[in-house]
Design a protein around this motif. Structure first.
Motif, mmCIF file in Angstrom:
data_model
loop_
_atom_site.group_PDB
_atom_site.id
_atom_site.type_symbol
_atom_site.label_atom_id
_atom_site.label_comp_id
_atom_site.label_asym_id
_atom_site.label_seq_id
_atom_site.Cartn_x
_atom_site.Cartn_y
_atom_site.Cartn_z
ATOM 1 N N HIS A 1 -10.119 8.823 -12.927
ATOM 2 C CA HIS A 1 -11.225 8.845 -13.883
ATOM 3 C C HIS A 1 -12.263 7.765 -13.565
ATOM 4 C CE1 HIS A 1 -9.634 11.777 -16.849
ATOM 5 N NE2 HIS A 1 -8.457 11.332 -16.453
ATOM 6 N N GLY A 2 -12.241 7.223 -12.354
ATOM 7 C CA GLY A 2 -13.178 6.152 -12.046
ATOM 8 C C GLY A 2 -12.912 4.947 -12.927
ATOM 9 N N SER A 3 -13.950 4.423 -13.546
ATOM 10 C CA SER A 3 -13.765 3.289 -14.462
ATOM 11 C C SER A 3 -13.414 3.735 -15.870
ATOM 12 C CB SER A 3 -15.045 2.444 -14.505
ATOM 13 O OG SER A 3 -16.107 3.187 -15.096
ATOM 14 N N ALA A 4 -13.353 5.045 -16.096
ATOM 15 C CA ALA A 4 -13.148 5.571 -17.446
ATOM 16 C C ALA A 4 -11.674 5.610 -17.804
ATOM 17 C CB ALA A 4 -13.747 6.970 -17.566
ATOM 18 N N HIS A 5 -11.439 5.816 -19.109
ATOM 19 C CA HIS A 5 -10.089 5.930 -19.654
ATOM 20 C C HIS A 5 -9.800 7.409 -19.912
ATOM 21 C CE1 HIS A 5 -6.634 5.349 -22.319
ATOM 22 N NE2 HIS A 5 -6.635 4.073 -21.979
ATOM 23 N N PRO A 6 -8.575 7.869 -19.622
ATOM 24 C CA PRO A 6 -8.314 9.299 -19.807
ATOM 25 C C PRO A 6 -8.311 9.749 -21.256
ATOM 26 C CG PRO A 6 -6.305 8.145 -19.168
ATOM 27 C CD PRO A 6 -7.432 7.174 -18.991
ATOM 28 N N MET B 1 -2.224 5.444 -6.498
ATOM 29 C CA MET B 1 -3.476 5.713 -5.792
ATOM 30 C C MET B 1 -4.084 7.050 -6.192
ATOM 31 S SD MET B 1 -2.744 4.191 -1.970
ATOM 32 C CE MET B 1 -4.277 4.854 -1.320
ATOM 33 N N SER B 2 -3.250 7.980 -6.640
ATOM 34 C CA SER B 2 -3.770 9.298 -7.019
ATOM 35 C C SER B 2 -4.584 9.257 -8.303
ATOM 36 C CB SER B 2 -2.620 10.297 -7.175
ATOM 37 O OG SER B 2 -1.908 10.091 -8.384
ATOM 38 N N ILE B 3 -4.415 8.192 -9.094
ATOM 39 C CA ILE B 3 -5.174 8.078 -10.348
ATOM 40 C C ILE B 3 -6.252 7.006 -10.245
ATOM 41 C CG2 ILE B 3 -3.304 8.948 -11.783
ATOM 42 C CD1 ILE B 3 -2.687 6.044 -12.571
ATOM 43 N N THR B 4 -6.495 6.490 -9.030
ATOM 44 C CA THR B 4 -7.482 5.439 -8.826
ATOM 45 C C THR B 4 -8.623 5.978 -7.964
ATOM 46 O OG1 THR B 4 -5.735 3.779 -8.907
ATOM 47 C CG2 THR B 4 -7.842 3.080 -8.004
ATOM 48 N N GLY B 5 -9.861 5.725 -8.394
ATOM 49 C CA GLY B 5 -11.025 6.229 -7.685
ATOM 50 C C GLY B 5 -11.834 7.155 -8.572
ATOM 51 N N ALA C 1 0.823 -1.210 0.000
ATOM 52 C CA ALA C 1 0.000 0.000 0.000
ATOM 53 C C ALA C 1 0.856 1.259 0.000
ATOM 54 C CB ALA C 1 -0.926 0.000 1.206
ATOM 55 N N ILE C 2 2.018 1.220 0.668
ATOM 56 C CA ILE C 2 2.896 2.384 0.696
ATOM 57 C C ILE C 2 3.488 2.628 -0.683
ATOM 58 C CG2 ILE C 2 4.887 3.434 1.810
ATOM 59 C CD1 ILE C 2 2.407 2.912 3.602
ATOM 60 N N ALA C 3 3.891 1.561 -1.370
ATOM 61 C CA ALA C 3 4.423 1.716 -2.730
ATOM 62 C C ALA C 3 3.353 2.251 -3.667
ATOM 63 C CB ALA C 3 4.965 0.382 -3.238
ATOM 64 N N GLN C 4 2.119 1.772 -3.518
ATOM 65 C CA GLN C 4 1.037 2.299 -4.342
ATOM 66 C C GLN C 4 0.843 3.790 -4.103
ATOM 67 O OE1 GLN C 4 -2.693 0.273 -4.691
ATOM 68 N NE2 GLN C 4 -1.815 -1.731 -4.248
ATOM 69 N N ALA C 5 0.916 4.195 -2.830
ATOM 70 C CA ALA C 5 0.722 5.608 -2.503
ATOM 71 C C ALA C 5 1.842 6.466 -3.071
ATOM 72 C CB ALA C 5 0.636 5.776 -0.982
ATOM 73 N N PRO D 1 -13.397 10.854 -9.743
ATOM 74 C CA PRO D 1 -12.973 12.264 -9.727
ATOM 75 C C PRO D 1 -13.586 12.996 -8.525
ATOM 76 C CG PRO D 1 -13.640 11.616 -11.935
ATOM 77 C CD PRO D 1 -14.010 10.476 -11.031
ATOM 78 N N GLY D 2 -12.744 13.721 -7.824
ATOM 79 C CA GLY D 2 -13.212 14.456 -6.662
ATOM 80 C C GLY D 2 -13.304 13.634 -5.393
ATOM 81 N N GLY D 3 -13.100 12.304 -5.501
ATOM 82 C CA GLY D 3 -13.176 11.439 -4.342
ATOM 83 C C GLY D 3 -11.823 11.235 -3.701
ATOM 84 N N PRO D 4 -11.794 10.468 -2.616
ATOM 85 C CA PRO D 4 -10.514 10.210 -1.950
ATOM 86 C C PRO D 4 -9.655 9.276 -2.772
ATOM 87 C CG PRO D 4 -12.245 8.878 -0.969
ATOM 88 C CD PRO D 4 -12.927 9.800 -1.940
ATOM 89 N N PRO D 5 -8.323 9.293 -2.570
ATOM 90 C CA PRO D 5 -7.456 8.324 -3.273
ATOM 91 C C PRO D 5 -7.802 6.916 -2.834
ATOM 92 C CG PRO D 5 -6.241 9.464 -1.547
ATOM 93 C CD PRO D 5 -7.557 10.157 -1.656
ATOM 94 N N MET D 6 -7.655 5.968 -3.752
ATOM 95 C CA MET D 6 -8.015 4.585 -3.460
ATOM 96 C C MET D 6 -6.929 3.654 -3.973
ATOM 97 S SD MET D 6 -12.084 4.484 -4.380
ATOM 98 C CE MET D 6 -12.287 2.917 -3.534
ATOM 99 N N ARG D 7 -6.798 2.512 -3.301
ATOM 100 C CA ARG D 7 -5.936 1.464 -3.817
ATOM 101 C C ARG D 7 -6.804 0.444 -4.518
ATOM 102 N NH1 ARG D 7 -6.041 -3.136 -0.604
ATOM 103 N NH2 ARG D 7 -4.092 -3.872 -1.507
ATOM 104 N N PRO D 8 -6.294 -0.219 -5.560
ATOM 105 C CA PRO D 8 -7.054 -1.283 -6.206
ATOM 106 C C PRO D 8 -7.370 -2.412 -5.230
ATOM 107 C CG PRO D 8 -5.189 -0.610 -7.545
ATOM 108 C CD PRO D 8 -5.016 0.037 -6.214
ATOM 109 N N GLY D 9 -8.260 -3.285 -5.622
ATOM 110 C CA GLY D 9 -8.669 -4.378 -4.750
ATOM 111 C C GLY D 9 -7.631 -5.465 -4.583
ATOM 112 N N LEU D 10 -6.524 -5.379 -5.310
ATOM 113 C CA LEU D 10 -5.432 -6.345 -5.199
ATOM 114 C C LEU D 10 -4.136 -5.633 -4.835
ATOM 115 C CD1 LEU D 10 -6.019 -8.614 -8.317
ATOM 116 C CD2 LEU D 10 -6.220 -9.312 -5.944
ATOM 117 N N ALA D 11 -3.163 -6.402 -4.358
ATOM 118 C CA ALA D 11 -1.855 -5.865 -3.988
ATOM 119 C C ALA D 11 -1.004 -5.717 -5.248
ATOM 120 C CB ALA D 11 -1.182 -6.779 -2.967
ATOM 121 N N THR D 12 -1.267 -4.678 -6.019
ATOM 122 C CA THR D 12 -0.619 -4.551 -7.328
ATOM 123 C C THR D 12 0.891 -4.351 -7.219
ATOM 124 O OG1 THR D 12 -1.046 -2.161 -7.391
ATOM 125 C CG2 THR D 12 -2.696 -3.603 -8.377
ATOM 126 N N ALA D 13 1.365 -3.678 -6.168
ATOM 127 C CA ALA D 13 2.811 -3.458 -6.050
ATOM 128 C C ALA D 13 3.533 -4.761 -5.744
ATOM 129 C CB ALA D 13 3.096 -2.419 -4.966
#
Length: 411
Positions: A240-245, A165-169, A156-160, A171-183
């Motif tokens: 961008h939520g589930s959207a693509h930039p 995490m800043s690009i997950t979640g 989680a620290i590496a993701q942060a 728009p306008g919401g809190p930063p989020m980590r994916p549901g898996l340990a991606t790092a």
């Protein structure tokens, strides 16, 4: 649902040796990043000996619930096809046992904090001096160099810190980590790639080498086109939520009973989407005529699409769009994904017997090699299951094995 025997037709006849047959791997790692890498090597046929301490073993043996029998589901997920030994590395005799194994190994994998392996007498310099052909992979939070090298590494620290995490979640919401340990999982994949490359290089040079893999580096590398966009514009990316930039529509859209993931990746597919929705004029609208237009005007387009999609449920729209060749899918739950006809046909769920957990289901290997297929051969080991077997292979006599047990050097 697939079982371990007979081998799947997707994986060839099963008569050829495994891709990594004859490769010996000494696994000093624990938790997820290292065990993930060594499980891939084991699936490919390497003989992986997993070293755990004599008290509790790998941390993830206690990471539950859920448990299956006496075993944590977390541990069971990443330790199949390995032999397990239990050794006290703080004892001279325990370390000597592991050194013998390293002398015979092709690969060592460790994910201690930098400096720990050296203090144990099991660092790269020590082991490579004894075995110059050794490929030694170190996985850590930040790598073996740099101002943060000695910090503890957590997924989680590496993701942060990577920006992930800043690009997950939303728009306008809190930063989020994916549901898996991606790092962690990503670092394990990078380590596997590096190990295979180093083994190939050894065929030419005759020497092994040291791999320095970090969770943070791996997450930064995964930024790929997101980082590219920042380099090109100087604009800091956001979520961008589930959207693509840079592709529209390429996101989960609300339907009459839920959500449908739609991936209209080019203008032709957008035209088909508009036709199926009964909104052909949308494709001719100058606001939406090309993908750059749609990216600029996504806030106007998405509500128009969702208004049409509200007329039917997700399954019906998925059927209609699939028939028209528009990539789409309802949002599957984990149980639905694992039970899908495609997952079953691809042997992505397999079963095997565990000595205490009983019949065990596990996710299959995604590596489909036609001539040297992967195999799910054995269940994750119970703590110390193969200690005596591996001691005997290393040249210890029955009397010496008994002495090591009595001294508490092994379990």
């Amino acid at each position: 649902m697939a079982s371990t025997e007979p081998p799947s037709p997707l994986s060839g006849s099963g008569t050829a040796p495994a891709a990594l047959a004859g490769i010996r791997v000494l696994d000093l790692s624990r938790i997820l990043s290292g065990p993930m890498a060594t499980m891939v090597l084991a699936d490919l046929g390497a003989d992986v000996v997993k070293v755990e301490d004599t008290k509790d073993g790998d941390d993830t043996r206690q990471w539950g619930p859920p448990f299956q029998g006496d075993e944590a589901a977390y541990f069971l997920a990443t330790n199949r096809n390995k032999r397990g030994i239990s050794v006290d590395l703080k004892t001279d005799r325990g370390r000597e046992f592991v050194l013998r194994l390293a002398d015979r190994a092709d690969v060592v994998v460790e994910n201690f904090r930098p400096g720990t392996a050296d203090r144990l007498g099991l660092g790269y310099r020590t082991l490579s001096a004894r075995n110059p052909r050794l490929v030694y992979a170190s996985i850590s939070g930040y790598g073996q160099t740099g101002p943060w090298a000695t910090r503890p590494g957590y997924d989680a620290i590496a993701q942060a810190q990577s920006g992930m995490m800043s690009i997950t979640g939303e728009p306008g919401g809190p930063p989020m980590r994916p549901g898996l340990a991606t790092a962690d999982i990503g670092a394990g994949m990078w380590a596997t790639i590096g190990i295979l490359a180093a083994l190939e290089a050894r065929r030419t040079t005759g020497r092994g080498q040291h791999l320095d893999i970090s969770l943070l580096d791996g997450q930064l590398a995964w930024l790929t086109y997101v980082a590219g966009g920042y380099f090109a514009t100087g604009d800091t990316p956001g979520p961008h939520g589930s959207a693509h930039p840079t592709i529209v529509p390429y996101q989960a859209l609300a339907t009459g009973d839920g959500f449908l993931m739609v991936a209209a990746g080019n203008d032709r597919l957008f035209q088909r989407l508009a036709d199926v929705l009964g909104s052909a004029p949308l494709a001719a609208d100058p606001r939406f005529a090309t993908n750059p237009d749609r990216v600029r005007n996504r806030e106007q387009l998405i509500p128009l699409l969702e208004a049409e999609l509200s007329r039917h449920g997700s399954s019906e729209w998925a059927r209609l769009l699939d028939t028209a060749g528009v990539p789409c899918a309802p949002i599957s739950t984990v149980d639905q994904a694992l039970a899908s006809p495609q997952a079953v046909a691809r042997d992505m769920v397999t079963e095997l017997d565990h000595p205490t957990a009983g019949r065990l289901r596990t996710v299959g290997s995604p590596l489909k090699l036609s001539d040297t297929p992967t195999r799910v051969r054995t269940a994750p080991p119970v703590l110390g299951q193969h200690t005596d077997e591996v001691l005997a292979e290393a040249g210890y006599s029955p009397a010496e094995i008994a002495e090591l047990h009595d001294a508490g050097a092994v379990r």
